[in-house]
Design a protein around this motif. Structure first.
Motif, mmCIF file in Angstrom:
data_model
loop_
_atom_site.group_PDB
_atom_site.id
_atom_site.type_symbol
_atom_site.label_atom_id
_atom_site.label_comp_id
_atom_site.label_asym_id
_atom_site.label_seq_id
_atom_site.Cartn_x
_atom_site.Cartn_y
_atom_site.Cartn_z
ATOM 1 N N LYS A 162 -6.269 12.118 -19.284
ATOM 2 C CA LYS A 162 -5.555 11.656 -18.133
ATOM 3 C C LYS A 162 -6.062 12.936 -16.930
ATOM 4 C CE LYS A 162 -1.706 10.017 -20.717
ATOM 5 N NZ LYS A 162 -0.217 10.142 -20.865
ATOM 6 N N SER A 187 -6.668 -2.992 -26.359
ATOM 7 C CA SER A 187 -5.825 -1.975 -26.727
ATOM 8 C C SER A 187 -4.425 -2.202 -27.486
ATOM 9 C CB SER A 187 -5.435 -1.414 -25.290
ATOM 10 O OG SER A 187 -4.044 -1.539 -24.841
ATOM 11 N N GLU A 231 -5.802 6.908 -16.190
ATOM 12 C CA GLU A 231 -5.778 7.046 -17.929
ATOM 13 C C GLU A 231 -7.387 6.274 -18.049
ATOM 14 O OE1 GLU A 231 -2.944 4.883 -19.950
ATOM 15 O OE2 GLU A 231 -1.683 6.813 -19.942
ATOM 16 N N ARG A 252 -3.821 1.611 -28.995
ATOM 17 C CA ARG A 252 -4.114 2.674 -28.381
ATOM 18 C C ARG A 252 -4.212 2.479 -26.837
ATOM 19 N NH1 ARG A 252 -7.034 6.542 -31.513
ATOM 20 N NH2 ARG A 252 -6.296 6.373 -33.669
ATOM 21 N N GLN A 253 -4.225 3.397 -26.035
ATOM 22 C CA GLN A 253 -4.280 2.918 -24.610
ATOM 23 C C GLN A 253 -5.399 2.230 -23.843
ATOM 24 O OE1 GLN A 253 -4.179 7.343 -23.096
ATOM 25 N NE2 GLN A 253 -6.206 6.881 -22.170
#
Length: 147
Positions: free
Chosen positions: A116, A29, A120, A34-35
């Protein structure tokens, strides 16, 4: 013969009976910007519109035939194979496309969207087994190092 597909509410369970099909790790990530998060496959919907997603979308007649030709019995088996040990990650708008070289000279792609829902994670929007490399001229955000 593989294990039958099981569900937990709206989620498809892996062959090991868990909801997590793979993960975008914290380390990856940071590289891709990005998450981080687990990858989950929902039962989804298949109503013939642009909002279709998940297992039902991937198992519509033509797509399931393609997945089976590539050596997979179900959307679950395909998703588990690709998301458990992918080779590259490509950008796709707000989502991602993960890529894995297939069993039978196929190129395997799973499209993810961030979600979400209590924690997440990434939702599997769709997946495809293709004989052509759709990301051939695209630059990956991350690529597995060859060891």
């Amino acid at each position: 013969m593989t294990e039958p597909v099981h569900h937990d509410g709206e989620y498809v369970l892996t062959s090991k009976g868990i909801k997590d099909f793979g993960e975008i790790t914290p380390e990856i990530s940071k590289i891709i910007g990005r998450q981080a998060g687990k990858i989950c496959l929902r039962i989804g919907q298949q109503e013939g519109n642009k909002d279709d997603y998940g297992e039902l979308h991937m198992e519509r007649r033509a797509r399931l035939k393609d997945l089976q030709s590539a050596g997979f019995e179900s959307a679950r088996d395909f998703t588990e194979f690709v998301c458990n040990d992918y080779d590259a990650i490509y950008p796709n708008g707000m989502g991602l496309i993960i890529y894995k070289k297939g069993k039978k000279h196929n190129h395997l792609y799973v499209r993810l969207t961030p979600c979400k829902d209590g924690y997440e994670f990434y939702d599997v929007k769709t997946g495809v087994a293709s004989n052509r490399e759709q990301m051939k001229n695209k630059t990956p955000l991350w690529k597995k190092s060859k060891q």
